[in-house]
Scaffold this motif. Structure first.
Motif, PDB file in Angstrom:
ATOM      1  N   TYR A  42      13.584  -2.011   5.731  1.00 28.66           N
ATOM      2  CA  TYR A  42      12.204  -2.132   6.416  1.00 28.66           C
ATOM      3  C   TYR A  42      12.374  -2.592   7.827  1.00 28.66           C
ATOM      4  O   TYR A  42      11.883  -2.044   8.696  1.00 28.66           O
ATOM      5  CB  TYR A  42      11.352  -2.611   5.386  1.00 28.66           C
ATOM      6  CG  TYR A  42       9.879  -2.776   6.030  1.00 28.66           C
ATOM      7  CD1 TYR A  42       8.680  -2.109   5.746  1.00 28.66           C
ATOM      8  CD2 TYR A  42       9.377  -3.934   6.745  1.00 28.66           C
ATOM      9  CE1 TYR A  42       7.400  -2.140   6.375  1.00 28.66           C
ATOM     10  CE2 TYR A  42       8.297  -3.966   7.477  1.00 28.66           C
ATOM     11  CZ  TYR A  42       7.455  -3.071   6.988  1.00 28.66           C
ATOM     12  OH  TYR A  42       6.062  -3.282   7.727  1.00 28.66           O
ATOM     13  N   ARG A 268       3.063   3.878   0.496  1.00 24.41           N
ATOM     14  CA  ARG A 268       4.195   3.116   0.598  1.00 24.41           C
ATOM     15  C   ARG A 268       5.120   3.696  -0.539  1.00 24.41           C
ATOM     16  O   ARG A 268       6.283   4.003  -0.154  1.00 24.41           O
ATOM     17  CB  ARG A 268       3.866   1.732   0.038  1.00 24.41           C
ATOM     18  CG  ARG A 268       4.899   0.805   0.171  1.00 24.41           C
ATOM     19  CD  ARG A 268       4.893  -0.546  -0.657  1.00 24.41           C
ATOM     20  NE  ARG A 268       4.666  -0.349  -2.054  1.00 24.41           N
ATOM     21  CZ  ARG A 268       5.689  -0.420  -2.917  1.00 24.41           C
ATOM     22  NH1 ARG A 268       6.791  -0.479  -2.540  1.00 24.41           N
ATOM     23  NH2 ARG A 268       5.533  -0.254  -4.126  1.00 24.41           N
ATOM     24  N   ASN A 305      10.093   1.559   2.588  1.00 24.53           N
ATOM     25  CA  ASN A 305       8.960   1.283   2.030  1.00 24.53           C
ATOM     26  C   ASN A 305       9.110   0.629   0.772  1.00 24.53           C
ATOM     27  O   ASN A 305       8.232   0.095  -0.104  1.00 24.53           O
ATOM     28  CB  ASN A 305       7.678   2.347   2.019  1.00 24.53           C
ATOM     29  CG  ASN A 305       7.105   2.376   3.236  1.00 24.53           C
ATOM     30  OD1 ASN A 305       6.975   1.749   4.284  1.00 24.53           O
ATOM     31  ND2 ASN A 305       6.545   3.893   3.632  1.00 24.53           N
ATOM     32  N   HIS A 326       2.678  -0.740   5.592  1.00 24.21           N
ATOM     33  CA  HIS A 326       3.809   0.252   5.287  1.00 24.21           C
ATOM     34  C   HIS A 326       4.016   1.306   6.458  1.00 24.21           C
ATOM     35  O   HIS A 326       3.351   1.082   7.346  1.00 24.21           O
ATOM     36  CB  HIS A 326       3.469   0.865   3.947  1.00 24.21           C
ATOM     37  CG  HIS A 326       2.180   1.968   4.214  1.00 24.21           C
ATOM     38  ND1 HIS A 326       2.106   2.842   5.011  1.00 24.21           N
ATOM     39  CD2 HIS A 326       0.912   1.885   3.885  1.00 24.21           C
ATOM     40  CE1 HIS A 326       0.897   3.497   5.150  1.00 24.21           C
ATOM     41  NE2 HIS A 326       0.129   2.778   4.340  1.00 24.21           N
TER      42      HIS A 326
END
Length: 389
Positions: A42, A268, A305, A326
């Motif tokens: 992420y 997400r 995500n 997200h």
């Protein structure tokens, strides 16, 4: 041996075990066969989308080499991107989009009406593929009679053949057909009364010298694809996840105000935007590896995500989570322009579907996926329904 090949159909049904290994074992992965790199965590993907100076969009956002020389909104960096986005960004604010809710709901009910008493519906072909295309066609000013044709062409543009590192001939032909359709539409408008739609705004920008004719065509091309694919696949993915997680469906039935949160969680957990590519403008040192200048880099949004470094219990589908940060709509300067519209369409669509279907079950034996490195979703989601919720 760990491998990530987005053109391998076997990966498309369930890429998440591979994604987990990428995050844990190879957060900077190099695919030697197609010579691209992939970021899977992420924080790394977020940093990349925010750093357009190093991770550039100007060479295209697909792994394949860009074939169009004219900049489009999605394939541009500032200042070109800033100029192009500013032209219509005001049309897609939450406040502007909110006024479309009644129209979206009327259309949703119209599409569902033939199926209410049948006990069966294909969520994609009977409903989700038609709703967003109808709305984007209205915003662009295209006639209702052309919606099915335009949807078929945009679907062909994003499809990829297994193991082939280029757009198939069908996709190229579809692209040419779309550009030809847009050009003819603009010709018809030239001698007619002005319309109040997006294309009229873009044509005014061309007349003012702010856009070239080719840039207007490219703009319409991107909007027609983005306005169709994201919401269509989001609705299908959400029905599938609620089918697979009946406990979450029960929560949503008991607390319908959680629907916006459930939409964010679906974006997400199993979002439609699987990956977007960038090109490095200089060497990048990350996690002990060096991505060379000029390299294609896949930013794996659906993988990022599910990064447990960012989200607690990241592999759990939880409609109460409401993860507004997200990467399902991208991020940075290229965050999805139509995110507010997609959220509205998905919310209304799910409200109407859940109200109509009561108990439902997806026929998993008849599910069919689309095949694309970038878009994750189904082409068929057959559902049987009936009885009280």
């Amino acid at each position: 041996m760990l491998d990530y090949d987005p053109f391998d159909y076997a990966l498309h049904d369930d890429p998440y075990a591979t994604y987990r290994r990428l995050r844990d074992e190879a957060p900077v992965f190099h695919n030697r066969k197609f010579d691209f790199w992939a970021l899977s965590r992420y924080d790394d993907c977020l940093a990349a989308v925010r750093n357009f100076g190093v991770f550039s969009s100007a060479q295209g956002t697909t792994l394949e080499p860009i074939k169009a020389e004219v900049p489009t909104l999605i394939n541009a960096d500032p200042p070109i991107h800033t100029k192009m986005r500013h032209l219509i960004a005001g049309m897609f604010t939450p406040a502007k989009v909110a006024v479309l809710e009644e129209s979206v709901r009327e259309l949703a009910r119209e599409l569902l009406a033939p199926h209410r008493d049948s006990g069966r519906i294909d969520i994609i072909t009977d409903f989700a593929a038609k709703l967003p295309m109808a709305i984007i066609c209205r915003l662009l000013g295209f006639p209702k009679a052309d919606e099915d044709m335009l949807r078929g062409l945009t679907d062909a543009v994003v499809h990829r053949d297994e193991g082939v590192f280029e757009m198939p001939d069908e996709g190229m032909h579809a692209s040419y057909a779309l550009y030809g359709y847009f050009a003819e539409d603009m010709k018809r408008r030239a001698g007619a009364a002005p319309r109040d739609d997006i294309i009229a705004t873009l044509m005014a920008a061309e007349a003012a010298g702010d856009l070239t004719h080719e840039e207007v065509l490219g703009y319409i091309f991107i909007l027609s694809i983005a306005g169709n694919e994201t919401t269509t696949k989001l609705i299908g993915n959400m029905i599938y996840q609620l089918h697979r997680h009946p406990d979450q469906l029960a929560i949503l039935r008991a607390e319908p105000d959680l629907l916006p949160s459930a939409i964010e969680e679906t974006m997400r957990f199993d979002g439609p935007t699987q990956m977007m590519a960038r090109t490095t403008t200089r060497d990048v040192d990350l996690h002990g590896r060096t991505i060379p200048a000029g390299a294609k880099v896949a930013l794996l949004f659906t993988c990022a995500n599910r990064d447990d470094r960012k989200y607690d219990r990241a592999e759990i589908y939880d409609v109460r989570r409401n993860p507004r940060d997200h990467l399902g709509f991208g991020g940075g300067l290229h965050a999805c322009l139509g995110a507010a519209l997609a959220r509205l369409e998905a919310r209304v669509a799910m409200e109407e579907l859940l109200a109509m279907m009561g108990r439902f079950a997806v026929d998993e034996s008849a599910l069919q996926r689309m095949h694309s490195p970038q878009v994750r979703g189904f082409t068929h989601v057959p559902v049987e329904f009936g009885g009280a919720a």
